[in-house]
Design a protein around this motif. Structure first.
Motif, PDB file in Angstrom:
ATOM      1  N   PRO A   8      30.519   3.371  31.920  1.00 39.59           N
ATOM      2  CA  PRO A   8      30.863   4.725  31.472  1.00 39.59           C
ATOM      3  C   PRO A   8      29.684   5.682  31.666  1.00 39.59           C
ATOM      4  CG  PRO A   8      30.529   3.276  29.598  1.00 39.59           C
ATOM      5  CD  PRO A   8      30.453   2.419  30.829  1.00 39.59           C
ATOM      6  N   SER A   9      30.026   6.901  31.927  1.00 42.40           N
ATOM      7  CA  SER A   9      28.978   7.902  32.092  1.00 42.40           C
ATOM      8  C   SER A   9      28.539   8.417  30.726  1.00 42.40           C
ATOM      9  CB  SER A   9      29.499   9.065  32.928  1.00 42.40           C
ATOM     10  OG  SER A   9      30.515   9.755  32.209  1.00 42.40           O
ATOM     11  N   GLY A  10      27.467   9.151  30.703  1.00 37.36           N
ATOM     12  CA  GLY A  10      26.976   9.714  29.447  1.00 37.36           C
ATOM     13  C   GLY A  10      27.984  10.651  28.812  1.00 37.36           C
ATOM     14  N   GLN A  11      28.710  11.389  29.654  1.00 40.08           N
ATOM     15  CA  GLN A  11      29.708  12.322  29.144  1.00 40.08           C
ATOM     16  C   GLN A  11      30.846  11.574  28.464  1.00 40.08           C
ATOM     17  OE1 GLN A  11      31.349  14.876  32.135  1.00 40.08           O
ATOM     18  NE2 GLN A  11      32.496  16.121  30.668  1.00 40.08           N
ATOM     19  N   ALA A  12      31.263  10.466  29.054  1.00 43.49           N
ATOM     20  CA  ALA A  12      32.336   9.669  28.455  1.00 43.49           C
ATOM     21  C   ALA A  12      31.868   9.059  27.130  1.00 43.49           C
ATOM     22  CB  ALA A  12      32.781   8.576  29.417  1.00 43.49           C
ATOM     23  N   ASP A  13      30.621   8.642  27.072  1.00 46.93           N
ATOM     24  CA  ASP A  13      30.068   8.100  25.829  1.00 46.93           C
ATOM     25  C   ASP A  13      30.066   9.155  24.735  1.00 46.93           C
ATOM     26  OD1 ASP A  13      29.628   5.661  26.990  1.00 46.93           O
ATOM     27  OD2 ASP A  13      27.489   5.975  27.337  1.00 46.93           O
ATOM     28  N   ALA A  14      29.616  10.350  25.070  1.00 44.82           N
ATOM     29  CA  ALA A  14      29.560  11.438  24.084  1.00 44.82           C
ATOM     30  C   ALA A  14      30.948  11.776  23.574  1.00 44.82           C
ATOM     31  CB  ALA A  14      28.897  12.662  24.708  1.00 44.82           C
ATOM     32  N   GLN A  15      31.920  11.782  24.477  1.00 45.15           N
ATOM     33  CA  GLN A  15      33.285  12.093  24.077  1.00 45.15           C
ATOM     34  C   GLN A  15      33.829  11.001  23.149  1.00 45.15           C
ATOM     35  OE1 GLN A  15      35.974  12.514  27.342  1.00 45.15           O
ATOM     36  NE2 GLN A  15      37.621  13.379  26.071  1.00 45.15           N
ATOM     37  N   ALA A  16      33.554   9.758  23.448  1.00 48.05           N
ATOM     38  CA  ALA A  16      34.023   8.659  22.601  1.00 48.05           C
ATOM     39  C   ALA A  16      33.388   8.721  21.221  1.00 48.05           C
ATOM     40  CB  ALA A  16      33.719   7.327  23.272  1.00 48.05           C
ATOM     41  N   ILE A  17      32.114   9.075  21.162  1.00 44.88           N
ATOM     42  CA  ILE A  17      31.434   9.196  19.870  1.00 44.88           C
ATOM     43  C   ILE A  17      32.041  10.333  19.058  1.00 44.88           C
ATOM     44  CG2 ILE A  17      29.237   9.823  18.783  1.00 44.88           C
ATOM     45  CD1 ILE A  17      27.876   8.265  21.103  1.00 44.88           C
ATOM     46  N   ALA A  18      32.335  11.450  19.710  1.00 41.65           N
ATOM     47  CA  ALA A  18      32.922  12.594  19.014  1.00 41.65           C
ATOM     48  C   ALA A  18      34.297  12.243  18.463  1.00 41.65           C
ATOM     49  CB  ALA A  18      33.008  13.792  19.954  1.00 41.65           C
ATOM     50  N   VAL A  19      35.097  11.542  19.235  1.00 42.24           N
ATOM     51  CA  VAL A  19      36.432  11.142  18.784  1.00 42.24           C
ATOM     52  C   VAL A  19      36.317  10.177  17.607  1.00 42.24           C
ATOM     53  CG1 VAL A  19      38.506   9.849  19.438  1.00 42.24           C
ATOM     54  CG2 VAL A  19      37.561  11.554  20.986  1.00 42.24           C
ATOM     55  N   ALA A  20      35.421   9.226  17.692  1.00 34.89           N
ATOM     56  CA  ALA A  20      35.254   8.241  16.613  1.00 34.89           C
ATOM     57  C   ALA A  20      34.777   8.905  15.330  1.00 34.89           C
ATOM     58  CB  ALA A  20      34.273   7.169  17.049  1.00 34.89           C
ATOM     59  N   ALA A  21      33.909   9.912  15.464  1.00 38.08           N
ATOM     60  CA  ALA A  21      33.367  10.584  14.279  1.00 38.08           C
ATOM     61  C   ALA A  21      34.432  11.364  13.527  1.00 38.08           C
ATOM     62  CB  ALA A  21      32.227  11.505  14.688  1.00 38.08           C
ATOM     63  N   LEU A  22      35.474  11.798  14.220  1.00 37.67           N
ATOM     64  CA  LEU A  22      36.531  12.589  13.578  1.00 37.67           C
ATOM     65  C   LEU A  22      37.593  11.727  12.912  1.00 37.67           C
ATOM     66  CD1 LEU A  22      36.986  15.382  16.280  1.00 37.67           C
ATOM     67  CD2 LEU A  22      35.784  15.537  14.099  1.00 37.67           C
ATOM     68  N   GLN A  23      37.570  10.441  13.139  1.00 37.84           N
ATOM     69  CA  GLN A  23      38.579   9.558  12.546  1.00 37.84           C
ATOM     70  C   GLN A  23      38.343   9.411  11.046  1.00 37.84           C
ATOM     71  OE1 GLN A  23      38.456   5.841  14.588  1.00 37.84           O
ATOM     72  NE2 GLN A  23      39.419   6.653  16.448  1.00 37.84           N
ATOM     73  N   GLU A  24      39.449   9.244  10.314  1.00 42.58           N
ATOM     74  CA  GLU A  24      39.340   9.045   8.868  1.00 42.58           C
ATOM     75  C   GLU A  24      38.782   7.658   8.591  1.00 42.58           C
ATOM     76  OE1 GLU A  24      42.532   9.992   6.237  1.00 42.58           O
ATOM     77  OE2 GLU A  24      43.303  11.496   7.631  1.00 42.58           O
ATOM     78  N   GLY A  25      38.078   7.542   7.500  1.00 33.92           N
ATOM     79  CA  GLY A  25      37.529   6.256   7.104  1.00 33.92           C
ATOM     80  C   GLY A  25      36.267   5.886   7.854  1.00 33.92           C
ATOM     81  N   MET A  26      35.758   6.804   8.608  1.00 38.04           N
ATOM     82  CA  MET A  26      34.528   6.536   9.356  1.00 38.04           C
ATOM     83  C   MET A  26      33.372   6.486   8.377  1.00 38.04           C
ATOM     84  SD  MET A  26      33.620   6.106  12.428  1.00 38.04           S
ATOM     85  CE  MET A  26      32.213   6.081  13.457  1.00 38.04           C
ATOM     86  N   ARG A  27      32.630   5.390   8.400  1.00 44.08           N
ATOM     87  CA  ARG A  27      31.487   5.238   7.505  1.00 44.08           C
ATOM     88  C   ARG A  27      30.260   5.848   8.169  1.00 44.08           C
ATOM     89  NH1 ARG A  27      30.773  -0.660   6.752  1.00 44.08           N
ATOM     90  NH2 ARG A  27      31.673  -0.718   8.822  1.00 44.08           N
ATOM     91  N   LEU A  28      29.690   6.822   7.542  1.00 45.54           N
ATOM     92  CA  LEU A  28      28.513   7.475   8.088  1.00 45.54           C
ATOM     93  C   LEU A  28      27.262   6.895   7.455  1.00 45.54           C
ATOM     94  CD1 LEU A  28      29.793  11.160   8.085  1.00 45.54           C
ATOM     95  CD2 LEU A  28      29.773   9.541   9.979  1.00 45.54           C
TER      96      LEU A  28
END
Length: 96
Positions: A8-28
């Motif tokens: 995966p490219s850096g852009q795809a990684d950043a997009q995946a991180i952004a999507v994961a961060a918006l999910q409910e129940g995400m432990r920060l």
């Protein structure tokens, strides 16, 4: 390409991180304070120095073994050898 793994490219990684961060129940994970980071640096640096010291002592012991001088493991035995070696050199310098 069939069967080739596409990294995966850096852009795809950043997009995946952004999507994961918006999910409910995400432990920060809370951000570490400067004191916590400093303590981590001290602990890791100390561990590094201990590993380096151990490697150096083992190298000295193996070099001495090449000359037939066997020294037991542990810093105490090597330090005792260094002290006795210094004493031997001082006595030898007085005799010569």
């Amino acid at each position: 390409m069939i069967g080739a793994r596409v990294w995966p490219s850096g852009q795809a990684d950043a997009q995946a991180i952004a999507v994961a961060a918006l999910q409910e129940g995400m432990r920060l994970v809370p951000v570490k304070t400067a004191d916590q980071q400093g303590l981590t640096v001290l602990i890791k640096t100390r561990a590094l120095f201990i590993r380096q010291r151990t490697k150096a002592f083992n190298a000295i012991r193996s070099h001495l073994a090449e000359f037939g001088l066997i020294v037991g493991t542990g810093t105490v035995r090597l330090e005792a050898l260094a002290r006795s070696w210094t004493a031997i050199k001082q006595v030898a310098s007085l005799l010569l």
